[in-house]
Motif scaffolding. Structure first.
Motif, PDB file in Angstrom:
ATOM      1  N   ALA A 148       0.814  -1.220   0.000  1.00  0.00           N
ATOM      2  CA  ALA A 148       0.000   0.000   0.000  1.00  0.00           C
ATOM      3  C   ALA A 148       0.843   1.265   0.000  1.00  0.00           C
ATOM      4  O   ALA A 148       0.482   2.255  -0.621  1.00  0.00           O
TER       5      ALA A 148
ATOM      6  N   PHE B 201       1.701   2.931  -3.256  1.00  0.00           N
ATOM      7  CA  PHE B 201       0.627   3.576  -4.002  1.00  0.00           C
ATOM      8  C   PHE B 201       0.114   4.855  -3.360  1.00  0.00           C
ATOM      9  O   PHE B 201      -0.469   5.697  -4.015  1.00  0.00           O
ATOM     10  N   ARG B 202       0.295   4.946  -2.027  1.00  0.00           N
ATOM     11  CA  ARG B 202      -0.413   5.980  -1.270  1.00  0.00           C
ATOM     12  C   ARG B 202      -0.256   7.383  -1.840  1.00  0.00           C
ATOM     13  O   ARG B 202      -1.236   8.062  -2.088  1.00  0.00           O
TER      14      ARG B 202
ATOM     15  N   ALA C 149      -1.760   7.798  -5.416  1.00  0.00           N
ATOM     16  CA  ALA C 149      -3.222   7.724  -5.363  1.00  0.00           C
ATOM     17  C   ALA C 149      -3.787   9.023  -4.796  1.00  0.00           C
ATOM     18  O   ALA C 149      -4.775   9.555  -5.309  1.00  0.00           O
TER      19      ALA C 149
END
Lengths: 118, 237
Positions: free
Chosen positions: A47, A50-51, A54
């Motif tokens: 995650a 991507f954080r 995103a």
């Protein structure tokens, strides 16, 4: 940032491929979203890759609707001809749908919460 | 440089992709500034302002929409990766979402059916043409899915896109008022309802209220997209 963006594109591409192969009625990006969610569930640490990317995209999500929205100029005369049914239809149905969703969800979650009697 | 040469340069540039892309971004930045000056008043949403300003500019400058879209498609394209990126907030709030799975699904079906059904019914009762009635059905679904559905059920995809954007801006502007009126105080339920009825627009604004509301909105938007893509063509096709 570049890594996150490349990975998002890769997931979208995979989504598009699955949609085409399986002749699914849903768009590729939605399948890509499901694939990414599944990946994150399996590899919770991924995650962080991507954080940031995103967050940047989601912050400006509504900008990405501008090109489609400007399409209004193609349909101006049609919308002007039928403005009353269009306006009433969109205004009433949007808020009715919103209210119904909240009512149903609240009714179901509060009843279940009471039933479990913590 | 004389006026004639200037006019020639203008004609060439104003029809280029670069110009249309730059124009959109510049107007977006100006719209954000206006939004700030209006103390973040929801009625001055930067997206709606940008659409109105760009639309007026194109009409006045006589730039045809397909020409504009050649440049603006680079912005439009980002809808795809942004949709994929919604998986991140969904993942962050997955525990809560999963614990409410059944109520969420029932509320989704009820809300989605109300939004699409009442939209078609009202349009029909007030005398809209068949194309309008059909094109308005998927208006609560995010743009790319809505356009695909519209095509399948005999609507006009580009008209549906316009309805989608109007619905989204309206939902994003109106939800604080609606929930205040309903005396609702449940970020999760509200977020979900916002996503089900006003897709990405609502979701973008829900994230501004709270991360939790945004995550539920993203889920509502994704689920309604999937449900509508399957159900609407089956019912209306």
């Amino acid at each position: 940032m570049t890594k996150a963006f490349s990975l998002l594109l890769l997931y979208q591409l995979a989504g598009e491929a699955i949609v085409r192969v399986g002749k699914l009625p849903i768009p590729g990006p939605v399948v890509g979203m499901i694939l990414l969610l599944a990946t994150l569930m399996c590899h919770r640490r991924a995650a962080k890759d991507f954080r940031e990317g995103a967050a940047v995209l989601l912050q400006h999500l509504s900008l990405f609707f501008v090109p489609a929205g400007v399409g209004v100029i193609v349909h101006v005369s049609r919308i002007a001809d039928e403005w009353l049914p269009i306006t009433l239809s969109i205004v009433v149905s949007t808020f009715a749908g919103m209210a119904v969703t909240v009512w149903v969800l609240k009714a179901m979650t509060s009843r279940r919460g009471a039933g479990e009697a913590r | 440089m004389n006026a004639e040469a200037l006019a020639e340069v203008w004609t060439a540039l104003s029809q280029s992709s670069l110009f249309c892309l730059t124009l959109t971004m510049a107007i977006y930045l100006v719209s954000i500034e206006i939004y700030k000056r209006c103390n973040y008043n929801t009625w001055a949403s930067p997206t709606s302002l940008t659409i109105i300003f760009v639309a007026v500019f194109l009409v006045v400058a006589r730039i045809p929409y397909p020409r504009f879209f050649e440049g603006a498609q680079f912005i439009h394209f980002l809808l795809g990766p942004a949709t994929v990126a919604l998986a991140v907030p969904l993942f962050d709030h997955w525990k809560r979402l999963a614990s409410m799975a059944f109520p969420l699904l029932v509320a989704l079906v009820a809300g989605s059916a109300t939004a699409a059904g009442s939209a078609m019914l009202i349009a029909k009762v007030f005398g809209a043409s068949r194309e309008i009635v059909v094109s308005v059905a998927p208006k609560s679904v995010t743009t790319p899915i809505a356009m695909g559905i519209s095509e399948q059920i005999g609507g006009i995809p580009s008209l549906t896109a316009v309805f989608v954007v109007i619905t989204g801006s309206l939902g994003a502007v109106g939800f604080p008022l609606l929930f205040k009126w309903m005396k609702s105080n449940d970020a999760a339920a509200e977020g979900f309802a916002i996503g089900v009825t006003s897709h990405g627009f609502g979701t973008a604004r829900a994230f501004l209220v709270s991360e939790e509301m945004g995550a539920f909105s993203a889920l509502g938007m994704g689920l309604n997209g999937i449900l509508s893509a399957i159900a609407l063509p089956l019912i209306l096709g």
